[in-house]
Design an enzyme around this catalytic site. Structure first.
Site, short mmCIF file in Angstrom:
data_model
loop_
_atom_site.label_atom_id
_atom_site.label_comp_id
_atom_site.label_asym_id
_atom_site.label_seq_id
_atom_site.Cartn_x
_atom_site.Cartn_y
_atom_site.Cartn_z
N GLY A 114 -2.58 0.08 2.42
CA GLY A 114 -2.56 -0.90 3.53
C GLY A 114 -3.34 -0.32 4.71
O GLY A 114 -3.02 -0.56 5.87
N GLY B 72 -4.36 -2.31 7.77
CA GLY B 72 -3.32 -3.06 8.49
C GLY B 72 -3.00 -2.40 9.83
O GLY B 72 -3.55 -1.35 10.15
N MET C 135 -0.23 -0.87 10.92
CA MET C 135 0.32 0.47 10.76
C MET C 135 -0.61 1.38 9.98
O MET C 135 -0.66 2.57 10.22
CB MET C 135 1.70 0.41 10.09
CG MET C 135 2.85 0.18 11.05
SD MET C 135 2.83 1.30 12.47
CE MET C 135 2.97 2.90 11.68
N ARG D 179 -6.43 -4.03 0.10
CA ARG D 179 -6.22 -5.07 -0.92
C ARG D 179 -7.35 -5.07 -1.95
O ARG D 179 -8.51 -4.84 -1.58
CB ARG D 179 -6.20 -6.45 -0.26
CG ARG D 179 -4.98 -6.73 0.57
CD ARG D 179 -5.17 -8.08 1.24
NE ARG D 179 -4.07 -8.41 2.12
CZ ARG D 179 -2.95 -9.01 1.70
NH1 ARG D 179 -2.80 -9.32 0.43
NH2 ARG D 179 -1.99 -9.30 2.55
N THR E 130 9.53 -2.77 5.71
CA THR E 130 10.85 -3.38 5.96
C THR E 130 10.89 -4.78 5.34
O THR E 130 9.88 -5.26 4.81
CB THR E 130 11.16 -3.49 7.47
OG1 THR E 130 10.23 -4.42 8.06
CG2 THR E 130 11.03 -2.15 8.16
N ALA F 17 13.50 2.51 8.00
CA ALA F 17 13.02 1.32 8.70
C ALA F 17 12.38 1.69 10.02
O ALA F 17 11.67 0.88 10.61
CB ALA F 17 14.18 0.36 8.93
N MET G 113 10.56 5.29 11.73
CA MET G 113 10.22 6.70 11.50
C MET G 113 10.18 7.49 12.80
O MET G 113 9.81 8.66 12.79
CB MET G 113 8.84 6.81 10.85
CG MET G 113 8.71 6.12 9.52
SD MET G 113 9.05 7.23 8.17
CE MET G 113 9.06 6.08 6.79
N HIS H 36 10.07 -7.54 19.48
CA HIS H 36 8.85 -7.08 18.82
C HIS H 36 7.70 -8.05 19.09
O HIS H 36 7.92 -9.19 19.50
CB HIS H 36 9.05 -6.98 17.30
CG HIS H 36 9.76 -5.74 16.87
ND1 HIS H 36 11.14 -5.68 16.81
CD2 HIS H 36 9.31 -4.51 16.51
CE1 HIS H 36 11.50 -4.46 16.41
NE2 HIS H 36 10.42 -3.74 16.22
N LYS I 241 5.24 -9.97 13.95
CA LYS I 241 6.26 -9.44 13.02
C LYS I 241 6.87 -10.58 12.20
O LYS I 241 7.22 -11.63 12.73
CB LYS I 241 7.36 -8.71 13.82
CG LYS I 241 8.38 -8.03 12.91
CD LYS I 241 9.20 -7.00 13.63
CE LYS I 241 10.19 -6.34 12.69
NZ LYS I 241 9.54 -5.64 11.58
P1 NAD Z 1 0.33 -5.66 8.52
O1 NAD Z 1 0.49 -7.06 8.03
O2 NAD Z 1 -0.73 -5.36 9.54
O3 NAD Z 1 0.08 -4.65 7.32
C1 NAD Z 1 0.46 -4.91 5.98
C2 NAD Z 1 -0.60 -4.23 5.12
O4 NAD Z 1 -0.24 -4.36 3.74
C3 NAD Z 1 -1.97 -4.86 5.30
O5 NAD Z 1 -2.94 -3.85 5.43
C4 NAD Z 1 -2.18 -5.61 3.96
O6 NAD Z 1 -3.54 -5.68 3.60
C5 NAD Z 1 -1.41 -4.66 3.05
N1 NAD Z 1 -1.10 -5.35 1.78
C6 NAD Z 1 -0.24 -6.38 1.58
N2 NAD Z 1 -0.27 -6.75 0.29
C7 NAD Z 1 -1.15 -5.92 -0.33
C8 NAD Z 1 -1.62 -5.77 -1.66
N3 NAD Z 1 -1.15 -6.57 -2.63
N4 NAD Z 1 -2.49 -4.76 -1.93
C9 NAD Z 1 -2.94 -3.92 -0.96
N5 NAD Z 1 -2.54 -4.03 0.33
C10 NAD Z 1 -1.67 -5.01 0.63
O7 NAD Z 1 1.77 -5.22 9.05
P2 NAD Z 1 2.21 -3.91 9.86
O8 NAD Z 1 2.53 -4.29 11.27
O9 NAD Z 1 1.24 -2.80 9.60
O10 NAD Z 1 3.61 -3.58 9.16
C11 NAD Z 1 3.69 -3.25 7.80
C12 NAD Z 1 5.15 -2.92 7.47
O11 NAD Z 1 5.55 -1.71 8.16
C13 NAD Z 1 6.15 -4.00 7.91
O12 NAD Z 1 7.15 -4.11 6.89
C14 NAD Z 1 6.73 -3.44 9.18
O13 NAD Z 1 8.01 -3.94 9.49
C15 NAD Z 1 6.78 -1.97 8.86
N6 NAD Z 1 6.88 -1.04 9.98
C16 NAD Z 1 7.71 0.02 9.81
C17 NAD Z 1 7.82 0.99 10.79
C18 NAD Z 1 8.68 2.20 10.53
O14 NAD Z 1 8.76 3.11 11.40
N7 NAD Z 1 9.32 2.30 9.36
C19 NAD Z 1 7.10 0.86 11.99
C20 NAD Z 1 6.24 -0.25 12.14
C21 NAD Z 1 6.12 -1.20 11.12
#
Ligand code: NAD
Length: 269
Positions: free
Chosen positions: A8, A11, A13, A35, A100, A123, A125, A156, A160
Site C-alpha cells: 500500500g 496510500g 500511511m 495495487r 483497522t 490499531a 502504533m 479523524h 477515514k
Molecule cells: P489509504 O486508503 O490511503 O491506504 C490504503 C492502501 O491500501 C492504498 O495504498 C491502497 O492502494 C492499498 N490497497 C488496498 N487494496 C489493495 C490491493 N488489493 N492491493 C494492493 N494495495 C491495496 O488509507 P490509509 O489512511 O493509509 O489507512 C490504511 C489503514 O491503516 C486503515 O485501516 C487505517 O485505519 C489504518 N491506520 C492505522 C494506524 C495505526 O497506527 N495502526 C494509523 C493510521 C491508519
C-alpha cells in the site's frame, strides 16, 4: 539491518511508512508494493512518495518480492492484510499490521495465524497512545465502578472509512476489561431520539469526521461534581510510522505469536 517491505506504498500511511524507514538507520527499505493494476508499477518508490530516488522499484504483488524482505508492514484493508498473512506464513516472513476495520470473522481468521508467524497487530502504533492505554486501565480501576460514567470521543480526517476508530475501540477495551465489562454488551455506538436515561455500565462512543484531523481521542470519566478527561492528540502520522518500524525491528527477535505495541514497548507485566 531489518529489511522492510511496505504494502500500500502509495496510500496515505504507505507514504509515511516509506519516510519512517528512511529516518531509521537500522531499517532498509527493500521492497514496496502497490495495487496490481497501478500505473506506478516499476517507478522508483522514493520518487513517487517524495523521498527522492531510493533505488527500489514499485511492485504489483507481495508474492513477487517475498524473498526480498524480513518484515512486511501492512496498513491497507482487512481483506488484503489477511491475504498477506497467508503469504507471509507460507514463506516464513514477519508482519507489522496497522490495518483497522476487521469484522469479528476476519479477526478470528487473523488470530488463527498466531502460531504460524510472528506479527504485531495494533490499531494504533504510536508510543503516546499506548502509554495512554496504560493510564486508562489505572483510571478505570479507580473510577469506573464508583459512579463515573465512561464516554469515548474520537475525531479523524474526512477520508477515514471505519467508525468508531480502531484506536477508540482499543481504548474502550482498556477501560472495559479491568471493569469486567463487555463492549459487545455495554458499548453504545449510536444515540438518536427517545433513547431513555443512560445505563450505569454503558461505555459510549462518539465519532467526529472532518478536514485533515490526524487522530484525537478523549476518554471521559464523568462523575457527580467532577470529571476527568484523558486525551491523546496525534499531530503527525509519522508517529504511527515510527512505531511500525520499531515494531519491525522488535519482531526480528520473536518467535511465532500475535503481539501488540504494549509488547513492543515493554509495557506489559
Ligand atoms: P489509504 O486508503 O490511503 O491506504 C490504503 C492502501 O491500501 C492504498 O495504498 C491502497 O492502494 C492499498 N490497497 C488496498 N487494496 C489493495 C490491493 N488489493 N492491493 C494492493 N494495495 C491495496 O488509507 P490509509 O489512511 O493509509 O489507512 C490504511 C489503514 O491503516 C486503515 O485501516 C487505517 O485505519 C489504518 N491506520 C492505522 C494506524 C495505526 O497506527 N495502526 C494509523 C493510521 C491508519
Amino acid at each position: 539491518m531489518t529489511r522492510i517491505a511496505v504494502v500500500g506504498a502509495a496510500g496515505r500511511m504507505g507514504r509515511i511508512l516509506i519516510e519512517a524507514t528512511q529516518r531509521d538507520e537500522q531499517a532498509e527499505l527493500s521492497a514496496a508494493v502497490v495495487r496490481p493494476e497501478s500505473s506506478l508499477i516499476g517507478a522508483d518508490v522514493g520518487e513517487v512518495t517524495g523521498q527522492g530516488r531510493l533505488g527500489v522499484a514499485l511492485s504489483g504483488s507481495v508474492e513477487e518480492v517475498i524473498g526480498q524482505f524480513d518484515v512486511l508492514i501492512d496498513f491497507t484493508t482487512p481483506a488484503l492484510t489477511l491475504e498477506n498473512l497467508a503469504l507471509c506464513a507460507a514463506y516464513g516472513r514477519r508482519m507489522v499490521i496497522g490495518t483497522t476495520g476487521f469484522s469479528d470473522e476476519q479477526l478470528a481468521e487473523l488470530e488463527g495465524y498466531a502460531d504460524r508467524l510472528p506479527f504485531v497487530f495494533a490499531a494504533n502504533m504510536s508510543t503516546g497512545i499506548n502509554l495512554t492505554t496504560n493510564l486508562l486501565t489505572t483510571a478505570a480501576r479507580a473510577l469506573g465502578d464508583a459512579g463515573f460514567d465512561i464516554e469515548i470521543i474520537e475525531a479523524h480526517h474526512r477520508h477515514k472509512v471505519d467508525a468508531p476508530s480502531g484506536t477508540a475501540l482499543m481504548l474502550g477495551e482498556a477501560v472495559a476489561e479491568p471493569l469486567g465489562r463487555d463492549l459487545k454488551q455495554e458499548g453504545v455506538f449510536e444515540r438518536h431520539g427517545q433513547i431513555g436515561a443512560r445505563r450505569e455500565r454503558e461505555i459510549g462512543f462518539s465519532t467526529i469526521r472532518g478536514g485533515d484531523i490526524v487522530g484525537e481521542h478523549t476518554v471521559l470519566f464523568a462523575g457527580d461534581g467532577e470529571r476527568i478527561e484523558i486525551t491523546h492528540k496525534a499531530s503527525s502520522r509519522l508517529t504511527f510510522g515510527n512505531g511500525a518500524v520499531r515494531a519491525a525491528h522488535w519482531l526480528m527477535e520473536q518467535g511465532p505469536g500475535r503481539y501488540d505495541m504494549q509488547d513492543v514497548l515493554g509495557l506489559k507485566g
